[in-house]
Design an enzyme around this catalytic site. Sequence first.
Site, PDB file in Angstrom:
ATOM      1  N   ASN A  14       0.832  -1.204   0.000  1.00  0.00           N
ATOM      2  CA  ASN A  14       0.000   0.000   0.000  1.00  0.00           C
ATOM      3  C   ASN A  14       0.868   1.255   0.000  1.00  0.00           C
ATOM      4  O   ASN A  14       0.582   2.214  -0.719  1.00  0.00           O
ATOM      5  CB  ASN A  14      -0.944   0.012   1.205  1.00  0.00           C
ATOM      6  CG  ASN A  14      -2.183  -0.810   0.947  1.00  0.00           C
ATOM      7  OD1 ASN A  14      -3.114  -0.361   0.289  1.00  0.00           O
ATOM      8  ND2 ASN A  14      -2.189  -2.044   1.435  1.00  0.00           N
ATOM      9  N   ASN A 103      -6.459   5.301   8.767  1.00  0.00           N
ATOM     10  CA  ASN A 103      -6.031   3.904   8.681  1.00  0.00           C
ATOM     11  C   ASN A 103      -6.839   3.205   7.594  1.00  0.00           C
ATOM     12  O   ASN A 103      -7.966   3.594   7.309  1.00  0.00           O
ATOM     13  CB  ASN A 103      -6.297   3.209  10.028  1.00  0.00           C
ATOM     14  CG  ASN A 103      -5.899   1.738  10.023  1.00  0.00           C
ATOM     15  OD1 ASN A 103      -4.824   1.365   9.529  1.00  0.00           O
ATOM     16  ND2 ASN A 103      -6.765   0.883  10.552  1.00  0.00           N
ATOM     17  N   HIS A 105      -8.390  -0.543   6.821  1.00  0.00           N
ATOM     18  CA  HIS A 105      -8.644  -1.845   7.428  1.00  0.00           C
ATOM     19  C   HIS A 105      -9.221  -2.772   6.348  1.00  0.00           C
ATOM     20  O   HIS A 105     -10.125  -2.376   5.620  1.00  0.00           O
ATOM     21  CB  HIS A 105      -9.623  -1.705   8.595  1.00  0.00           C
ATOM     22  CG  HIS A 105      -9.784  -2.984   9.339  1.00  0.00           C
ATOM     23  ND1 HIS A 105      -8.842  -3.446  10.238  1.00  0.00           N
ATOM     24  CD2 HIS A 105     -10.745  -3.935   9.282  1.00  0.00           C
ATOM     25  CE1 HIS A 105      -9.226  -4.625  10.704  1.00  0.00           C
ATOM     26  NE2 HIS A 105     -10.374  -4.940  10.147  1.00  0.00           N
TER      27      HIS A 105
HETATM   28  C1  GAR Z   1      -3.268  -4.313   4.173  1.00  0.00           C
HETATM   29  O1  GAR Z   1      -4.139  -5.267   3.640  1.00  0.00           O
HETATM   30  C2  GAR Z   1      -3.982  -3.475   5.216  1.00  0.00           C
HETATM   31  O2  GAR Z   1      -5.334  -3.271   4.923  1.00  0.00           O
HETATM   32  C3  GAR Z   1      -3.823  -4.347   6.417  1.00  0.00           C
HETATM   33  O3  GAR Z   1      -2.508  -4.827   6.341  1.00  0.00           O
HETATM   34  C4  GAR Z   1      -2.156  -4.998   4.969  1.00  0.00           C
HETATM   35  C5  GAR Z   1      -0.798  -4.386   4.742  1.00  0.00           C
HETATM   36  O4  GAR Z   1      -0.274  -4.788   3.504  1.00  0.00           O
HETATM   37  N1  GAR Z   1      -4.069  -3.630   7.635  1.00  0.00           N
HETATM   38  C6  GAR Z   1      -4.614  -4.186   8.714  1.00  0.00           C
HETATM   39  O5  GAR Z   1      -4.907  -5.365   8.767  1.00  0.00           O
HETATM   40  C7  GAR Z   1      -4.859  -3.224   9.878  1.00  0.00           C
HETATM   41  N2  GAR Z   1      -5.576  -3.872  10.939  1.00  0.00           N
HETATM   42  P1  GAR Z   1       0.974  -4.027   2.871  1.00  0.00           P
HETATM   43  O6  GAR Z   1       2.090  -3.994   3.903  1.00  0.00           O
HETATM   44  O7  GAR Z   1       1.355  -4.828   1.685  1.00  0.00           O
HETATM   45  O8  GAR Z   1       0.512  -2.642   2.496  1.00  0.00           O
END
Ligand code: GAR
Length: 188
Positions: A14, A103, A105
């Site tokens: 992200n 954030n 989620h």
């Molecule tokens: C993402 O899917 C985000 O939505 C999630 O972690 C992932 C990070 O992926 N966040 C949560 O679960 C927050 N509770 P990335 O490091 O590849 O961006």
Amino acid sequence: MKNIAIFASGDGSNAQNIIDFFKSSYSGVEVRLIISNNPMANVLNRAKKAGIPSLIVDRNTFYNSSQTAERLMAENIDLIVLAGFLWKVPENLIKSFPDKIINIHPALLPKFGGKGMFGMNVHKAVVEAKEKQSGISIHFVNEDYDEGRLISQHTCEIAESDTPEIVAGKIHQLEMDYFPKAIFDLLN
Ligand code: GAR
């Protein structure tokens, strides 16, 4: 020019997508700083490749000092973006940046939120609950995990045969499609 800081604990796909989206100076948004609690996180390699300064925070400094807030203020940060950040945001940061921390989620809050609901845990819970839909929630951050005011949600359909991995792929696509735009809208 608006400045954002991204907080991330892991791979940083992200963060990468946000960096790429705002890369051109015409976007009016600059990713000024990447903060991670995890010295091994791939997001730090991504920051380095993109030439963006990064900061690794340790638990004691993060929770028991105002150093992080001071650095963010020194960088004139307009918005803090949590993109897969595992630690709870300390109260002093929330107070220093009211309504300026968001954030993402990977589920439709208020369902499947709260402590421990991170990454694949969320998708496994969604499949176990036989949900017909899941999605992403973009929300403001307050003192309680995943309970801040919602900004936007985007949904996807889940087939009965979908595994948690398939759901993860669908959610990932929604994140890629909508998160940077939501940041842009908030700043403008
Ligand atoms: C993402 O899917 C985000 O939505 C999630 O972690 C992932 C990070 O992926 N966040 C949560 O679960 C927050 N509770 P990335 O490091 O590849 O961006």
